[in-house]
Motif scaffolding. Sequence first.
Motif, short mmCIF file in Angstrom:
data_model
loop_
_atom_site.label_atom_id
_atom_site.label_comp_id
_atom_site.label_asym_id
_atom_site.label_seq_id
_atom_site.Cartn_x
_atom_site.Cartn_y
_atom_site.Cartn_z
N VAL A 1 -28.36 -18.69 17.16
CA VAL A 1 -28.12 -17.24 17.11
C VAL A 1 -29.26 -16.53 16.39
CG1 VAL A 1 -25.62 -17.57 17.15
CG2 VAL A 1 -26.80 -17.30 14.96
N PRO A 2 -29.59 -15.32 16.83
CA PRO A 2 -30.62 -14.53 16.15
C PRO A 2 -30.09 -13.95 14.84
CG PRO A 2 -29.66 -13.28 17.94
CD PRO A 2 -29.06 -14.64 18.02
N SER A 3 -30.96 -13.28 14.11
CA SER A 3 -30.59 -12.74 12.80
C SER A 3 -29.59 -11.60 12.91
CB SER A 3 -31.84 -12.25 12.07
OG SER A 3 -32.51 -11.25 12.83
N THR A 4 -29.38 -11.10 14.10
CA THR A 4 -28.41 -10.02 14.30
C THR A 4 -26.97 -10.50 14.23
OG1 THR A 4 -28.58 -10.37 16.70
CG2 THR A 4 -29.97 -8.64 15.72
N HIS A 5 -26.78 -11.82 14.24
CA HIS A 5 -25.43 -12.38 14.24
C HIS A 5 -25.32 -13.54 13.25
CE1 HIS A 5 -25.45 -10.13 18.00
NE2 HIS A 5 -24.12 -10.16 17.97
N LYS A 6 -24.07 -13.85 12.87
CA LYS A 6 -23.78 -14.94 11.95
C LYS A 6 -22.68 -15.82 12.54
CE LYS A 6 -26.51 -13.28 8.71
NZ LYS A 6 -27.78 -13.97 8.36
N VAL A 7 -22.67 -17.09 12.13
CA VAL A 7 -21.68 -18.06 12.61
C VAL A 7 -20.78 -18.47 11.44
CG1 VAL A 7 -21.33 -20.30 13.72
CG2 VAL A 7 -23.35 -18.92 14.28
N TYR A 8 -19.47 -18.48 11.68
CA TYR A 8 -18.52 -18.86 10.64
C TYR A 8 -17.42 -19.75 11.22
CZ TYR A 8 -20.81 -15.28 7.89
OH TYR A 8 -21.75 -14.55 7.23
N ASN A 9 -16.70 -20.42 10.32
CA ASN A 9 -15.58 -21.27 10.68
C ASN A 9 -14.28 -20.70 10.13
OD1 ASN A 9 -17.66 -23.99 9.72
ND2 ASN A 9 -17.36 -23.27 11.79
N GLU A 10 -13.24 -20.75 10.94
CA GLU A 10 -11.87 -20.55 10.48
C GLU A 10 -11.70 -19.37 9.54
OE1 GLU A 10 -10.24 -25.06 10.54
OE2 GLU A 10 -11.78 -24.65 9.04
N MET A 11 -12.13 -18.19 10.01
CA MET A 11 -11.91 -16.95 9.27
C MET A 11 -11.08 -16.00 10.11
SD MET A 11 -15.29 -16.26 7.00
CE MET A 11 -14.35 -15.04 6.08
#
Length: 203
Positions: free
Chosen positions: A73-83
Motif C-alpha cells: 500500500v502507498p503512504s496514502t493508506h494504512k493496514v490494520y488487524n481486527e479493529m
Amino acid sequence: MTAEPTTRPTSQRSAPAWPVPPREGWTVDDLNTLPGLPPHTELIDGSLVFLSPQRRFHNIMIRLLTNGLVSAVPSTHKVYNEMTVVIDRSNGPEPDVLIVRSEAVKGLRQTSYPVADVLLAVEVVSPDSESRDHDTKPHKYAAAGIEHFWLVEMEGEDDHAVVRVYERDPVTKTYTCTGVHRDRLKLTVPFDIDIDVTAIDEM
C-alpha cells in the motif's frame, strides 16, 4: 426400603454476568464503555458477538496478508488487524484485516474507523463465523460503500488456503467476485499486490 433423597452438587463457580441489552439494542459507543467485554467483541445489528478461540490457520492468514499488504500500500493508506469499523449506530464489525485512508488515523488510543475511510475489508472464515463472513458482513460492507472485500477460507483435504476477491458494483451496491486465488494473490486493484498464498505452509 426408603431411598435417600439426592441433591445435585452446586457449582463453586457462578455463572458469568452477561450484560443485558437495552430494548433498542447496543450501540457502537457501548463497545468502549461496557465493562468486561471479551477482546474483539463485534456489534452486529445491535447484538454483541463474542468470538471463539481461533485456529492456527486464522492467525497465520492474518499475518501473511497483513505483511503482504503493508509492503504494497502507498503512504496514502494504512493496514490494520481486527479493529472496529463503524458502519452505523448498531453495527461495528471487526474485519480481520483492513485498509484505511491515512487521514483516518488519529492516534494510538484510537479503537475504530468510520466505514467511509475503509478501502478493503478481509474476513478469514472460522467455524463459528461462517454465516457472518459469507452473508451478513459482505452485505453490510457493500451497502456501506467499502469498495473491496476478500474472503479467505481453508479448503480441501490438505487444508490449503483460498482467497476470493470481490469488487463493489456502484449500481447494485453489491459485491462481484473478480477472482479466486489458491497459489498467488496477484492483483492490480486496489493497488499492485503480489502475495504468495502457499507461504502459509512455512509459517
